[in-house]
Design a protein around this motif. Structure first.
Motif, short mmCIF file in Angstrom:
data_model
loop_
_atom_site.label_atom_id
_atom_site.label_comp_id
_atom_site.label_asym_id
_atom_site.label_seq_id
_atom_site.Cartn_x
_atom_site.Cartn_y
_atom_site.Cartn_z
N SER A 1 0.83 -1.21 0.00
CA SER A 1 0.00 0.00 0.00
C SER A 1 0.86 1.26 0.00
CB SER A 1 -0.94 0.01 1.21
OG SER A 1 -1.86 -1.05 1.12
N LEU A 60 1.92 2.02 -3.46
CA LEU A 60 0.85 2.66 -4.25
C LEU A 60 0.66 4.12 -3.83
CD1 LEU A 60 -2.05 0.16 -4.92
CD2 LEU A 60 0.13 0.44 -6.06
N ARG A 61 0.78 4.38 -2.53
CA ARG A 61 0.64 5.76 -2.05
C ARG A 61 1.74 6.64 -2.64
NH1 ARG A 61 -2.87 6.61 2.15
NH2 ARG A 61 -1.72 8.45 2.84
N SER A 100 0.94 7.25 -6.32
CA SER A 100 -0.19 8.19 -6.50
C SER A 100 0.14 9.59 -6.01
CB SER A 100 -1.41 7.67 -5.76
OG SER A 100 -1.20 7.77 -4.36
N TYR A 124 -6.23 5.91 -8.80
CA TYR A 124 -5.85 5.09 -7.66
C TYR A 124 -7.10 4.71 -6.86
CZ TYR A 124 -3.69 4.48 -2.95
OH TYR A 124 -3.29 4.03 -1.72
N GLN A 168 -8.08 3.18 -3.49
CA GLN A 168 -7.49 2.80 -2.21
C GLN A 168 -8.14 1.55 -1.64
OE1 GLN A 168 -6.51 5.85 0.66
NE2 GLN A 168 -7.02 7.46 -0.82
N ALA A 196 -12.91 5.82 -10.02
CA ALA A 196 -11.56 6.07 -10.52
C ALA A 196 -11.56 6.21 -12.04
CB ALA A 196 -10.63 4.94 -10.08
N LEU A 213 -4.27 2.04 -10.45
CA LEU A 213 -3.69 1.36 -9.29
C LEU A 213 -4.84 0.83 -8.44
CD1 LEU A 213 -1.27 4.25 -8.15
CD2 LEU A 213 -0.80 2.47 -9.86
N ASP A 246 -5.78 -1.25 -4.96
CA ASP A 246 -5.27 -1.82 -3.71
C ASP A 246 -6.26 -2.82 -3.12
OD1 ASP A 246 -3.81 -2.44 -1.49
OD2 ASP A 246 -3.44 -0.36 -0.88
#
Ligand SMILES: Nc1ncnc2c1ncn2[C@@H]1O[C@H](COP(=O)(O)OP(=O)(O)O)[C@@H](O)[C@H]1O
Ligand SMILES: [Mg+2]
Length: 246
Positions: free
Chosen positions: A45, A48-49, A52, A84, A86, A153, A162, A164
């Motif tokens: 995660s 990905l953060r 993004s 993205y 989340q 998204a 992306l 998650d």
């Protein structure tokens, strides 16, 4: 390679002084799914953060379609074609499906016409959402909310997506539905980076696999070259020792 899709090169990221991602490189191609795997706490995660823009990449480079976006603010990355989703189906529960989707595209400041076209495309792709336009998001099932989160998204018309753990907390039959949708996204030409803890779920749709452990890449190869899934799971994604964490 390079001018299309997403290239992440030796990225480091963390929280304050804590560095949890130390060296992650990953490639995502248009029309393909790259699965980013790793046990709980591996840094998926956080990676990905960083991609993004929600967390700062303190080292390395993030290249989107040939452009270096490493220090671009998060909202501009959306405009540049990166979306993205989340972890945890983040939708506006008190808003209708329609409103959720429109809010999803809001940051793009599309013209009414463009917005309507984007909405139309999402409803085409997710007929289940089209049937529930006026329903409150919070009244839908977990799987439907996950599709809505993905739909949101898509409203920014991304070329790189992306995701998650879209299967997180969903019943196995619903996971299949969500994965089928993810495959359709890939077929539409999107470059998808899919984070998963469930190896088999991820590998059922992925073309390429990058495994991280303790914030660094420990394996990176085409899914077609994976011969020993049991060994893979035991070596890097061991379940017994992480069952207590989640
Ligand atoms: N907001 C936060 N502040 C401090 N540490 C965090 C935060 N979020 C995650 N971490 C830590 O970073 C590490 C990696 O977390 P994460 O990227 O969420 O892993 P994964 O998604 O692979 O399960 C974990 O040790 C976790 O405790
Ligand atoms: Mg995670």
């Amino acid at each position: 390679m390079g001018a299309t899709g997403l290239t992440v090169e030796h990225v480091a990221a963390g929280y304050g002084d804590i560095r949890v991602v130390t060296d992650v490189s990953v490639q995502v191609w248009p029309g393909k799914i790259t699965a980013l795997l790793g046990r709980n706490g591996a840094g998926k995660s956080t990676t990905l953060r960083a991609i993004s823009g929600l967390n700062k990449a303190t080292a390395g480079k993030i290249i989107l379609e040939g452009s270096d976006i490493t220090s671009m603010p998060a909202h501009k990355r959306v405009g540049a074609g990166l979306a993205y989703v989340q972890e945890g189906k983040k939708v506006f529960r008190e808003q209708t499906v329609d409103q959720n989707l429109i809010l999803g595209g809001f940051s793009q400041r599309f013209s009414k016409k463009r917005q309507a076209a984007a909405l139309h495309e999402v409803y085409d792709m997710f007929p289940m959402l089209a049937e529930r336009k006026t329903l409150l998001a919070g009244a839908m099932s977990g799987g439907q909310q996950q599709m809505l989160a993905i739909g949101q998204a898509l409203m920014s018309k991304p070329r790189v997506l992306l995701l998650d753990e879209p299967s997180g907390g969903l019943a196995p039959v619903i996971v299949k539905d969500v994965m089928r949708q993810v495959e359709l996204l890939k077929q539409s030409g999107l470059a998808v980076l899919l984070v998963e803890q469930e190896v088999d779920t991820a590998l059922s749709v992925a073309d390429h696999m990058t495994v991280i452990d303790m914030g660094r890449v420990v394996m990176d190869k085409p899914v077609a070259e994976i011969t020993d899934r049991v060994g893979l799971r035991e070596a890097y994604l061991g379940r017994a020792d992480m069952a207590t964490v989640k």
